[in-house]
Design a protein around this motif. Structure first.
Motif, short mmCIF file in Angstrom:
data_model
loop_
_atom_site.label_atom_id
_atom_site.label_comp_id
_atom_site.label_asym_id
_atom_site.label_seq_id
_atom_site.Cartn_x
_atom_site.Cartn_y
_atom_site.Cartn_z
N GLY A 150 -3.81 -0.19 6.89
CA GLY A 150 -5.14 -0.79 6.93
C GLY A 150 -5.69 -1.17 5.56
N ARG A 151 -5.10 -0.62 4.49
CA ARG A 151 -5.53 -1.01 3.15
C ARG A 151 -5.21 -2.49 2.88
N ILE A 152 -4.18 -3.01 3.55
CA ILE A 152 -3.71 -4.36 3.23
C ILE A 152 -3.73 -5.29 4.42
N ALA A 159 0.86 -1.19 0.00
CA ALA A 159 0.00 0.00 0.00
C ALA A 159 0.89 1.24 0.00
N ASP A 160 0.45 2.24 -0.72
CA ASP A 160 1.20 3.49 -0.92
C ASP A 160 2.58 3.16 -1.50
N GLY A 161 3.60 3.95 -1.17
CA GLY A 161 4.84 3.84 -1.92
C GLY A 161 4.67 4.43 -3.30
N HIS A 162 3.68 5.31 -3.44
CA HIS A 162 3.34 5.85 -4.76
C HIS A 162 4.14 7.10 -5.13
N VAL A 164 -10.83 -2.29 -16.16
CA VAL A 164 -9.72 -3.11 -15.71
C VAL A 164 -10.20 -3.97 -14.56
N ALA A 165 -10.16 -5.27 -14.75
CA ALA A 165 -10.63 -6.19 -13.72
C ALA A 165 -9.48 -6.61 -12.84
N ASP A 166 -8.33 -5.94 -12.98
CA ASP A 166 -7.11 -6.40 -12.33
C ASP A 166 -6.57 -5.31 -11.41
N PRO A 167 -7.05 -5.28 -10.16
CA PRO A 167 -6.56 -4.26 -9.23
C PRO A 167 -5.22 -4.69 -8.65
N SER A 168 -4.24 -4.88 -9.52
CA SER A 168 -2.95 -5.42 -9.09
C SER A 168 -1.91 -4.33 -8.96
N GLU A 183 -6.45 14.25 -6.16
CA GLU A 183 -7.17 13.48 -5.14
C GLU A 183 -7.94 12.32 -5.78
N ALA A 184 -8.45 12.52 -6.99
CA ALA A 184 -9.15 11.42 -7.66
C ALA A 184 -8.19 10.26 -7.93
N VAL A 185 -6.96 10.59 -8.35
CA VAL A 185 -5.97 9.52 -8.58
C VAL A 185 -5.61 8.85 -7.25
N ARG A 186 -5.49 9.65 -6.19
CA ARG A 186 -5.20 9.05 -4.88
C ARG A 186 -6.29 8.07 -4.46
N ARG A 187 -7.54 8.43 -4.69
CA ARG A 187 -8.63 7.51 -4.34
C ARG A 187 -8.55 6.25 -5.20
N LEU A 188 -8.19 6.41 -6.47
CA LEU A 188 -8.01 5.25 -7.34
C LEU A 188 -6.91 4.33 -6.80
N LEU A 189 -5.77 4.92 -6.43
CA LEU A 189 -4.66 4.11 -5.92
C LEU A 189 -5.05 3.42 -4.61
N SER A 190 -5.86 4.09 -3.81
CA SER A 190 -6.33 3.47 -2.57
C SER A 190 -7.20 2.25 -2.89
N ASP A 191 -8.11 2.39 -3.86
CA ASP A 191 -8.91 1.23 -4.30
C ASP A 191 -8.00 0.08 -4.72
N LEU A 192 -7.02 0.40 -5.54
CA LEU A 192 -6.14 -0.64 -6.09
C LEU A 192 -5.31 -1.28 -4.98
N ASP A 193 -4.77 -0.45 -4.06
CA ASP A 193 -4.02 -1.00 -2.94
C ASP A 193 -4.87 -2.01 -2.16
N ARG A 194 -6.14 -1.68 -1.99
CA ARG A 194 -7.05 -2.56 -1.23
C ARG A 194 -7.46 -3.79 -2.00
N GLY A 195 -7.09 -3.83 -3.29
CA GLY A 195 -7.52 -4.95 -4.11
C GLY A 195 -8.98 -4.83 -4.54
N GLN A 196 -9.51 -3.61 -4.44
CA GLN A 196 -10.90 -3.38 -4.85
C GLN A 196 -10.95 -2.95 -6.31
N ARG A 197 -12.03 -3.32 -6.97
CA ARG A 197 -12.24 -2.79 -8.31
C ARG A 197 -12.60 -1.32 -8.20
N PRO A 198 -12.07 -0.49 -9.12
CA PRO A 198 -12.38 0.94 -9.08
C PRO A 198 -13.89 1.19 -9.16
#
Lengths: 332, 332
Positions: A255-257, A147-150, B198-202, B166-181
């Motif tokens: 907490g994200r991970i 998480a983060d490290g962005h 993108v079905a791949d929150p990797s 901030e929108a990109v930060r929220r996107l990265l938070s989704d991806l960190d959590r493994g959630q689909r955007p």
């Protein structure tokens, strides 16, 4: 038959500002340590990183027969990029062999090495705040989710960069309001402009601050973080609030991970979380609130941890936790 | 004797993406308008800015005897830097004279021109949110104190840049959590990577997002702001929260310089606050809560406002407010 005291492992922790090496026997005798300049291959180039690697290795192996070394591990930021770069990998191979080593070596991310410097547990979380910030889940001593490290533009929430930038924002807010800077923002202004006391909260001062900061690489804002830490330690309210917000952001990243209710350990790494800082205190308190049953450890000797990572897969090693206790000095 | 209809004034509004000119008579007849490319002397250089100035001026003066022009005003970002730069000033002088103009001209900041496009009141506040964000107090139709406008690294709180980042930060938070955007972060991901779903929150997706953003100039994050506005209009919760936070930040900037209880007008400028956007609504609501007796206006025709600023000092002008009503079309 080879004994614990015959078998030597080497560990390297390659950071942006220094490279550290350790050569230790499996029974925990430290035969040598080495230190060289920063060797992050992403920022410095793989050739230079390999040169620092060799210097640190040679220092650690002074008086040690390299033929006794059975395994080695290198921890560094950007490990994945190095492994994907044949030229970089070749430069590291050459340094390894130039040091007289014939055994194989493994390359791991610096976050895994930081984790292993705090605990022998194969599963847990590492949370690092220095110039940047990152959290990672460790599963079977491999980095799993991150998480983060962005980086500073999009992430590094709660990092030294973040603290420095927020401190400058508070300074600019004071100046916009026509207020004299306070006990945090005053030192920040002095650090940036070199003037110890400015009685002129004018637009010219604002412009000077913005120009000084924007002329430098943004990441240098992290240099202001110690001013925030110092002011928070003295109870200054703006710095105290920034430290609390940084702690919240760092724990939010973890907490994200990290699953709710997890009881495996959390290792705190990076200059802002390993020392006795108000941010480390705030992060520990927030972690304890959120994961009350998780042991908290500070990251310690990365080179020794890298040596342990190399050693634990050797034949005959049956108790990696006991080996960790022998090889890696407890940080806290 | 010279009459109101004989006397012509010209106004120019030089922005980063376009330059607009207007030639009007004092009785409010618009003789011509001109438009040319962006001419901010700070970002484009004074020579190019002067070239755009001349093109816009010539278009506005088509069929108009330049000898009838009695005064002119140029509004532009970085007015202070232009005035401090003899070469830049000379380039503007040449363009002015190449357009056939013999009258003097004044140069003002774009924030003052935006303010004057919304009200004739000599005192008030202007709050602008476009790519960046700035607030300024206007006193006797001069820019007085300024808040924010510190640029994307240290300021621009609540701006288009801020919304995009901030929108990109929220996107990265989704991806960190493994959630689909979600309904905001999905379109942000599609815009950045060009992949519609993108079905791949990797971590690979995370790295791709960070790389796309960091390869471009940071200010281009502002291009994502319309996605936030669109999602907020549809009631998407993340976008709605970002818009609310942006409104709070923008009004906080205004509050750094605008006194509590002030009853003079507030003019809202910039693409995010002049249109019918959820951010404009939120800012208006928050301004009305904080300064309930202040009239709120939207910025309108900057070139016409610049012409009015030029005209109001001419001999014989006794009622600047009535002149404003004739020269500057009401935006709201």
């Amino acid at each position: 038959m080879r004994t614990m005291s015959d078998t030597v492992v080497v560990g390297l922790d390659i950071g942006g500002t220094s490279t550290r090496a350790a050569a230790v026997t499996l029974d925990g005798v430290r035969l040598g340590t080495g230190r060289a300049g920063g060797g992050n291959p992403t920022s410095h180039g793989a050739e230079r990183a390999a040169g620092e690697l060799l210097a640190a290795l040679r220092a650690a192996l002074t008086g040690v027969d390299p033929g006794r070394v059975r395994a080695g591990t290198i921890g560094l930021a950007g490990a994945g990029r190095l492994l994907a770069d044949p030229q970089g990998r070749a430069a590291f191979d050459r340094a390894w062999s130039d040091a007289g080593l014939r055994c194989p070596y493994a390359v791991h991310g610096d976050a895994l090495v930081a984790y292993a410097s705090g605990t022998a547990s194969p599963d847990g979380t590492v949370l690092i705040a220095g110039t940047g910030a990152i959290a990672a889940q460790v599963h079977e001593l491999r980095l799993d989710r991150v998480a983060d490290g962005h980086g500073w533009l999009l992430g590094d929430a709660g990092s030294g960069f973040w603290l420095g930038r927020e401190a400058v924002r508070r300074l600019l807010s004071d100046l916009d309001r026509g207020q004299r800077p306070g006990d945090l923002t005053g030192p920040v202004l002095a650090e940036l402009t070199g003037s110890p006391a400015v009685a002129d909260p004018s637009r010219a001062t604002v412009d000077a601050v913005v120009q000084v900061v924007t002329r430098r690489p943004p990441v240098e804002l992290a240099r202001l973080a110690p001013l925030v830490v110092t002011a928070a330690r003295a109870g200054e309210p703006v710095a105290t609030a920034l430290v609390a917000e940084a702690a919240t952001l760092l724990v939010e990243s973890a907490g994200r991970i990290r699953p709710a209710g997890a009881t495996d350990p959390v290792v705190l790494g990076g200059g802002l979380l390993t020392g006795d800082t108000p941010l480390a205190d705030a992060v520990r308190a927030e972690l304890a609130r959120r994961w009350p049953d998780a042991p908290l450890h500070a990251a310690g000797d990365g080179a020794a941890a890298a040596a342990w990572l190399a050693a634990r897969d050797l034949p005959g090693v049956t108790d990696p936790a006991a080996l960790h206790a022998r090889l890696v000095p407890a940080a806290t």
